[in-house]
Write an enzyme that holds these catalytic residues in place. Sequence first.
Site, PDB file in Angstrom:
ATOM      1  N   GLU A 130     -54.534 -24.837 -47.679  1.00  0.00           N
ATOM      2  CA  GLU A 130     -54.285 -25.035 -46.239  1.00  0.00           C
ATOM      3  C   GLU A 130     -52.799 -24.835 -45.914  1.00  0.00           C
ATOM      4  O   GLU A 130     -52.432 -24.180 -44.946  1.00  0.00           O
ATOM      5  CB  GLU A 130     -54.741 -26.460 -45.866  1.00  0.00           C
ATOM      6  CG  GLU A 130     -54.332 -26.887 -44.477  1.00  0.00           C
ATOM      7  CD  GLU A 130     -54.937 -28.231 -44.051  1.00  0.00           C
ATOM      8  OE1 GLU A 130     -55.790 -28.773 -44.783  1.00  0.00           O
ATOM      9  OE2 GLU A 130     -54.559 -28.716 -42.968  1.00  0.00           O
ATOM     10  N   GLY A 176     -34.107 -15.513 -21.717  1.00  0.00           N
ATOM     11  CA  GLY A 176     -33.530 -16.142 -20.524  1.00  0.00           C
ATOM     12  C   GLY A 176     -34.618 -16.850 -19.731  1.00  0.00           C
ATOM     13  O   GLY A 176     -35.567 -17.401 -20.313  1.00  0.00           O
ATOM     14  N   PHE A 190     -57.489 -35.971 -33.838  1.00  0.00           N
ATOM     15  CA  PHE A 190     -56.839 -34.651 -33.943  1.00  0.00           C
ATOM     16  C   PHE A 190     -57.693 -33.666 -34.744  1.00  0.00           C
ATOM     17  O   PHE A 190     -57.140 -32.866 -35.521  1.00  0.00           O
ATOM     18  CB  PHE A 190     -55.471 -34.742 -34.637  1.00  0.00           C
ATOM     19  CG  PHE A 190     -54.482 -35.695 -34.034  1.00  0.00           C
ATOM     20  CD1 PHE A 190     -54.345 -35.817 -32.660  1.00  0.00           C
ATOM     21  CD2 PHE A 190     -53.637 -36.452 -34.843  1.00  0.00           C
ATOM     22  CE1 PHE A 190     -53.409 -36.677 -32.110  1.00  0.00           C
ATOM     23  CE2 PHE A 190     -52.693 -37.316 -34.310  1.00  0.00           C
ATOM     24  CZ  PHE A 190     -52.587 -37.434 -32.938  1.00  0.00           C
ATOM     25  N   GLU A 202     -41.371 -33.558 -43.127  1.00  0.00           N
ATOM     26  CA  GLU A 202     -40.834 -34.701 -43.874  1.00  0.00           C
ATOM     27  C   GLU A 202     -41.702 -34.989 -45.098  1.00  0.00           C
ATOM     28  O   GLU A 202     -41.190 -35.286 -46.186  1.00  0.00           O
ATOM     29  CB  GLU A 202     -40.767 -35.948 -42.977  1.00  0.00           C
ATOM     30  CG  GLU A 202     -39.750 -35.865 -41.848  1.00  0.00           C
ATOM     31  CD  GLU A 202     -40.189 -34.978 -40.690  1.00  0.00           C
ATOM     32  OE1 GLU A 202     -41.398 -34.695 -40.560  1.00  0.00           O
ATOM     33  OE2 GLU A 202     -39.313 -34.535 -39.924  1.00  0.00           O
ATOM     34  N   ARG A 209     -33.754  -5.250 -21.560  1.00  0.00           N
ATOM     35  CA  ARG A 209     -33.133  -6.110 -20.558  1.00  0.00           C
ATOM     36  C   ARG A 209     -31.635  -5.813 -20.443  1.00  0.00           C
ATOM     37  O   ARG A 209     -30.897  -5.829 -21.435  1.00  0.00           O
ATOM     38  CB  ARG A 209     -33.336  -7.577 -20.953  1.00  0.00           C
ATOM     39  CG  ARG A 209     -32.697  -8.572 -20.033  1.00  0.00           C
ATOM     40  CD  ARG A 209     -33.410  -8.646 -18.702  1.00  0.00           C
ATOM     41  NE  ARG A 209     -32.805  -9.638 -17.826  1.00  0.00           N
ATOM     42  CZ  ARG A 209     -33.122  -9.769 -16.558  1.00  0.00           C
ATOM     43  NH1 ARG A 209     -34.032  -8.974 -16.000  1.00  0.00           N
ATOM     44  NH2 ARG A 209     -32.546 -10.691 -15.823  1.00  0.00           N
ATOM     45  N   LEU A 254     -33.375 -15.761 -25.853  1.00  0.00           N
ATOM     46  CA  LEU A 254     -33.064 -14.348 -25.607  1.00  0.00           C
ATOM     47  C   LEU A 254     -33.820 -13.793 -24.399  1.00  0.00           C
ATOM     48  O   LEU A 254     -33.406 -12.795 -23.809  1.00  0.00           O
ATOM     49  CB  LEU A 254     -33.382 -13.513 -26.858  1.00  0.00           C
ATOM     50  CG  LEU A 254     -32.279 -13.567 -27.922  1.00  0.00           C
ATOM     51  CD1 LEU A 254     -32.805 -13.093 -29.275  1.00  0.00           C
ATOM     52  CD2 LEU A 254     -31.081 -12.716 -27.493  1.00  0.00           C
ATOM     53  N   THR A 308     -59.499 -30.473 -35.421  1.00  0.00           N
ATOM     54  CA  THR A 308     -59.647 -29.099 -34.931  1.00  0.00           C
ATOM     55  C   THR A 308     -61.107 -28.681 -35.067  1.00  0.00           C
ATOM     56  O   THR A 308     -61.734 -28.944 -36.093  1.00  0.00           O
ATOM     57  CB  THR A 308     -58.742 -28.153 -35.760  1.00  0.00           C
ATOM     58  OG1 THR A 308     -57.400 -28.601 -35.626  1.00  0.00           O
ATOM     59  CG2 THR A 308     -58.853 -26.711 -35.291  1.00  0.00           C
ATOM     60  N   GLY A 346     -52.273 -40.657 -40.711  1.00  0.00           N
ATOM     61  CA  GLY A 346     -52.130 -39.199 -40.729  1.00  0.00           C
ATOM     62  C   GLY A 346     -51.459 -38.788 -42.026  1.00  0.00           C
ATOM     63  O   GLY A 346     -52.122 -38.446 -43.006  1.00  0.00           O
TER      64      GLY A 346
END
Length: 394
Positions: free
Chosen positions: A244, A354, A158, A382, A270, A352, A160, A133
């Site tokens: 990309e 909850g 993987f 990384e 809220r 936020l 797409t 990868g």
Amino acid sequence: MSRGCFQEEHGIFRRNFRQFIEKEVAPYTLDWEEKGEWPKSVLRRMGELGFLGLRHKEEHGGAGADYLYTVVMAEELPRCGVSGFPMGIMVHTDMATPIIGKLGSPEQVERFLKPAIRGEKLAALAITEPQAGSDVGAIKTSAKKDGGEYVINGSKLFITNGANADFLTLAAKTAPEQGLHGISFFLFPTDTPGLQVAKKLKKMGNHSSDTAELVFEDARVPKEYLLGEENMGFYYIMQNFQGERLIAAVSAVAGSQLLLDLTIQYARDRQAFGRPIIKFQVNRHKVVDMATRVAVARSFVYDVCGAFDSFDSAQSADPAHAVPFELVKEISMAKLFATEVAKLVADECVQLHGGYGYIEEFPVARAYRDTRLLSIGGGTSEIMKEIIGKIMDL
Ligand SMILES: Cc1cc2nc3c(=O)[nH]c(=O)nc-3n(C[C@H](O)[C@H](O)[C@H](O)COP(=O)(O)OP(=O)(O)OC[C@H]3O[C@@H](n4cnc5c(N)ncnc54)[C@H](O)[C@@H]3O)c2cc1C
């Protein structure tokens, strides 16, 4: 590039594109999340409306537009409410096809690029493998010349759009003994005998985007489907990564802003202990910290987009138009910073909300899962740091 650099025509495009997303996409995305893919009819519609070839040359059927149009598109796509569909589209428009515009022969442009821009053919970019990868040079899928054809053997992971694509922009080794310098790019029609969709992968998020494992067994493509020069693939991949990664940074900022806006509204509404939760200083500061980080990320990402535009507009694979190292460094920084900010914003926004933040009906829960991919796909954080460190000669 700053916000001031968007001209009136970019604003008109933004309004049109937003209207399209809100009317013709957003009402259906939750259904697509359930199904694990989005229908090709949307691709055709986007092709009809001219949304799939913004960066491409007019003679290829594109709009020949500056990079700001692509930025606008990436900023508006997240308004569809999920990340999977935008990812599938951006892979098609900004990851799998730009390289064809730069390197493609007239036949390749006719057979692959023009139908992709019209929305008749869906594209995927197939680089990653089960054992390779981050370490692109370690790919093992081979392409051996046999008369007028290349015979492809190996597997990709993987990928797409992998299960639904009509063709792949495929990286394979033509000279395995040359390591990084033995990789070539091919255009690979997915109806070629010998290709199998081994698995449609179930993911943590981005559910409306299909992600596949592909296996190649003696799959033959004519030598005319070699893209660019043999054994130049690693260079092309690294060049292609720049667009990309930058568009991933733009998407990360746009998605973060939407999530933050939605959360601010929630925190105003809220109530706890007799007041809106935004009125607790700790929460107010949290929101301010997020808003500041998103603003800084946007500003830097816009600046880098402005610098990238002149290289993108050149639409050339000529090494003379290669993205310079200083800009590669900044693009890597933009991807690193914007995607890490997006992760932090998604996490704080769940907090936020909850308990509601953990409930699937609330958009913030999906956004949290979807956002996790940003610092992995297209080069991990990384690896961005490794690239930046190398260019800084550390
Ligand atoms: C949903 C999804 C969609 C994707 N779409 C595509 C696609 O369309 N086409 C495609 O080709 N690929 C695609 N990918 C693959 C993606 O680009 C890779 O997953 C990514 O580049 C990381 O590679 P890897 O998974 O092999 O991880 P690895 O390379 O195995 O890395 C594992 C961990 O080790 C760390 N690491 C590796 N090397 C170093 C180093 N030198 N220094 C420090 N840390 C290091 C990484 O940062 C990571 O944290 C997709 C992945 C996902 C999950």
